[in-house]
Design an enzyme around this catalytic site. Structure first.
Site, short mmCIF file in Angstrom:
data_model
loop_
_atom_site.label_atom_id
_atom_site.label_comp_id
_atom_site.label_asym_id
_atom_site.label_seq_id
_atom_site.Cartn_x
_atom_site.Cartn_y
_atom_site.Cartn_z
N ARG A 72 0.50 -0.88 0.10
CA ARG A 72 -0.30 -0.05 0.00
C ARG A 72 0.94 1.19 -0.05
NH1 ARG A 72 -2.44 -0.09 4.56
NH2 ARG A 72 -2.04 -1.92 4.98
N LYS A 215 -9.63 -2.47 0.86
CA LYS A 215 -9.50 -1.15 1.79
C LYS A 215 -8.95 0.57 1.38
CE LYS A 215 -7.67 -3.57 5.06
NZ LYS A 215 -6.75 -5.06 4.10
N CYS A 258 1.30 -9.63 13.04
CA CYS A 258 0.46 -10.26 14.78
C CYS A 258 0.03 -11.19 15.14
CB CYS A 258 -0.02 -9.28 15.12
SG CYS A 258 1.24 -7.14 15.83
N SER A 262 -3.43 -16.25 10.69
CA SER A 262 -3.38 -17.23 11.63
C SER A 262 -3.89 -17.06 13.01
CB SER A 262 -1.96 -17.92 11.86
OG SER A 262 -1.77 -16.67 13.24
N ASN A 372 6.02 -8.88 0.93
CA ASN A 372 4.25 -9.50 1.02
C ASN A 372 4.08 -9.84 -0.50
OD1 ASN A 372 1.67 -7.79 2.19
ND2 ASN A 372 1.83 -6.17 0.47
N ALA A 373 4.85 -11.14 -0.66
CA ALA A 373 3.73 -11.57 -1.81
C ALA A 373 2.97 -12.29 -1.50
CB ALA A 373 4.76 -12.86 -2.59
C1 SPV Z 1 -3.41 -5.12 5.09
O1 SPV Z 1 -2.12 -5.20 5.23
O2 SPV Z 1 -4.15 -4.97 6.07
C2 SPV Z 1 -3.84 -6.58 4.06
C3 SPV Z 1 -3.40 -6.19 2.56
O3 SPV Z 1 -4.58 -6.61 5.04
S1 SPV Z 1 -3.75 -4.76 1.87
O4 SPV Z 1 -4.60 -5.02 0.92
O5 SPV Z 1 -2.73 -4.68 1.05
O6 SPV Z 1 -4.61 -3.45 3.03
MN MN Z 2 -6.13 -6.10 5.82
#
Ligand code: SPV
Ligand code: MN
Length: 591
Positions: A72, A215, A258, A262, A372-373
């Site tokens: 992002r 997002k 964090c 999982s 971040n793959a």
């Molecule tokens: C995050 O970074 O919180 C994600 C992946 O869930 S993204 O789509 O980049 O926001």
């Molecule tokens: Mn997220």
């Protein structure tokens, strides 16, 4: 005019599409409905246009984002504001008129020679009081394909809405492509227009930037939830399986790295969602839905031992988009931490051709895949998916978790003293930077509600909305904080990765009043004798008193330091009185 558009009988949809067709000047416009044929069209176009490529396994494809488009872009994601707003934290804003004018110029002709896809989606289950409608315009078949995997199709929902003008709009262009990858990342812009419920995103492909429904929609939803008295949260949603088939629903907000996914995927439990929820009050109960129907997950360290369910999906036939992993010459994806050796001959990498041992210009080894793959899959593919996923009524939320990352202080699990105390704990989530991120290791980053990157409201208002929930609910969810990363003074983790299962099952019992707890200045912690049988039944482990003492001792100095950090931050923000009182009480108790 396209017949599918006319059939929607929606004047605003027609206006919006006409406007952006004229502005962006695509060579062709394709309207996507809910049919399987249109889903197939998107898959085919993603392959035909070079944004995705086939892998050896049926249904698997891969996509590369450019070297500069792997995460992002916070600096170029700006909230358009008509007048200055004091958010209480750093966020990039831009004068609305200036931003709209700039965007207008950048969009002019941006789709020349390209196909524009017009797709309709439903955020949340269809026919649900939680859900919102969204219109996506994009020239990226990869984006439209990802959205088809990650969100419910919404063409029929738009039809049912009977001409309503109440929907979010997302306008995206990947811009000029070279080998299927965005060329002009220096002109990447993501402008969030809260006033008009729309977001513009251009010159990017990484899904966190490009996929409007993720997002970008989340940012709009936070502001909307505030106006309408509900909550949009950066939270997973999972069913914790208690005794005698009882399922208790937990949501959880964790900054990245964090343990969020999982926790949502703990063996023996069921997953509803891993990223975003909408929560509303019905008859005095807080209920929640997963906004999504798929997972856009970090692939690093997904392996047969630690993430068996996801690993199975990634290594079986079925629809899956891999991004920014290594692709061998025979079309097999490899990634860091998969416990599978990449071939000696290497393969295609988002940086070009890669062989094991390749180094960057600073002499550092280049990993198999970007950290971040990601993988993009449907939740339907997961064997541990909870059957309530598409229930329009959602689930009753009985507990919320805030997860931090702290090597030296916070106990593994702790229950807030009350809802208001939980609101305080959520506001004070911190995460230590790891060796995997640039910069110094072990630096604590404050990330209220794991939501700092997406907050479109002043923090004080967001907190006030959470506090106000207590007045609307017959009983509030219990709030827990977790920390899976406590280490001893030799730097060794004090817990095993799987121990989180015990913490969640303990919390599940707390929700139902089945176990007692020890009151401490920072909240309620488990009793040793309640954890012993849980370690035995959940993990077949003998839990020692010495381990318990080490993990659950209250490190007063560390906690005092934490709350001094928080006081320094919140002293500068005009927070609600009830919040300030909670903060003061926390500090007094530690004193
Ligand atoms: C995050 O970074 O919180 C994600 C992946 O869930 S993204 O789509 O980049 O926001
Ligand atoms: Mn997220």
């Amino acid at each position: 005019m396209d017949e599918k558009l006319i059939k929607l009988n929606n004047p605003r949809v027609l206006d919006v599409v006409k406007h952006y067709v004229e502005l962006c000047e695509p060579a062709k416009v394709t309207v996507i409905d809910d049919s399987e044929a249109d889903a197939q069209l998107l898959r085919d176009r993603a392959l035909g246009g070079g944004e995705e490529h086939k892998l050896a396994m049926a249904g698997h494809t891969y996509h590369f984002d450019g070297a500069q488009d792997q995460a992002r872009d916070k600096a170029h994601t700006k909230l358009l504001v008509s007048k200055p707003v004091n958010f209480g934290f750093e966020t990039a804003t831009l004068d609305r008129d200036t931003g709209l004018a700039e965007m207008h110029d950048l969009l002019k002709g941006i789709m020349r020679g390209k196909e524009m896809f017009v797709a309709f989606h439903c955020l949340g289950p269809v026919n649900s009081p939680f859900s919102l409608l969204a219109l996506q315009i994009t020239d990226s078949a990869y984006v439209a394909h990802s959205e088809d995997l990650l969100y419910r199709r919404g063409y029929e929902a738009f039809r049912a809405a009977n001409g309503s003008d109440d929907f979010f709009v997302f306008v995206h262009s990947a811009g000029a492509l070279v080998d299927g990858v965005t060329r002009d990342v220096d002109k990447r812009r993501i402008y969030v227009d809260l006033e008009a419920n729309r977001v513009f995103s251009i010159n990017n492909q990484y899904a966190g930037n490009s996929v409007g429904l993720k997002k970008l929609a989340f940012r709009l939803a936070i502001a909307r939830a505030h106006r309408e008295g509900w909550l949009a949260e950066h939270m997973f949603l999972m069913g914790a399986h208690g005794p005698n088939g009882r399922i208790t629903y937990f949501s959880g907000a964790y900054p990245s790295a964090c343990g969020k996914t999982s926790t949502a995927m703990i063996p023996g439990q069921s997953i509803v969602g891993d990223d975003i929820i909408y929560a509303r009050v019905f008859d005095g109960e807080l209920r929640a839905v997963n906004v999504e129907r798929g997972i856009f997950g970090i692939i690093e360290n997904v392996n047969a031992e630690d993430d068996p369910e996801i690993f199975k999906v990634l290594t079986s036939e079925g629809e899956c988009i891999f991004s920014n992993v290594l692709i061998s010459d025979d079309g097999v994806p490899y990634w860091t931490g998969s416990n599978v050796e990449p071939p000696a001959a290497g393969g295609k990498h988002f940086l070009g051709h890669w062989v094991p041992g390749d180094k960057d210009k600073d002499g550092k080894e280049i990993p198999v895949s970007h950290k971040n793959a990601r993988y993009t899959i449907s939740l339907e593919a997961l064997a541990n998916r909870d059957p309530v996923l598409h229930d329009p009524h959602g689930v009753r939320l009985d507990a919320m978790i805030y997860g931090g990352r702290d090597s030296d202080t916070s106990v593994p699990v702790c229950e807030a003293r009350s809802w208001a105390h939980g609101v305080l704990l959520g506001a004070c989530v911190e995460s230590e930077t790891t060796a995997a991120t640039l910069g110094q290791e072990g630096v604590r980053k404050h990330n209220p509600y794991a939501n700092l990157d997406f907050m479109t409201l002043p923090l004080s208002k967001y907190v006030a909305d959470h506090l106000a929930m207590a007045d609307k609910l017959k009983s509030t969810p219990k709030v827990f904080v977790t920390n899976y990363f406590l280490k001893n003074d030799k730097g060794k983790f004090l817990n095993h990765k799987l121990d989180k299962k015990v913490w969640i099952l303990w919390a599940e019992k707390r929700v139902h009043g089945e176990v007692d707890a020890i009151e401490t200045p920072v909240g309620f912690i488990p009793k040793y004798e309640d954890l012993v049988p849980l370690f035995k039944s959940a993990l077949n482990k003998d839990y020692s008193r010495a381990d318990y003492d080490e993990q659950f001792k209250i490190r007063i100095d560390g906690y005092r330091a934490k709350w001094a950090r928080m006081a320094a931050i919140f002293d500068k923000i005009d927070m609600p009185d009830a919040f300030k009182a909670e903060l003061k009480a926390q500090i007094d108790r530690l004193g």
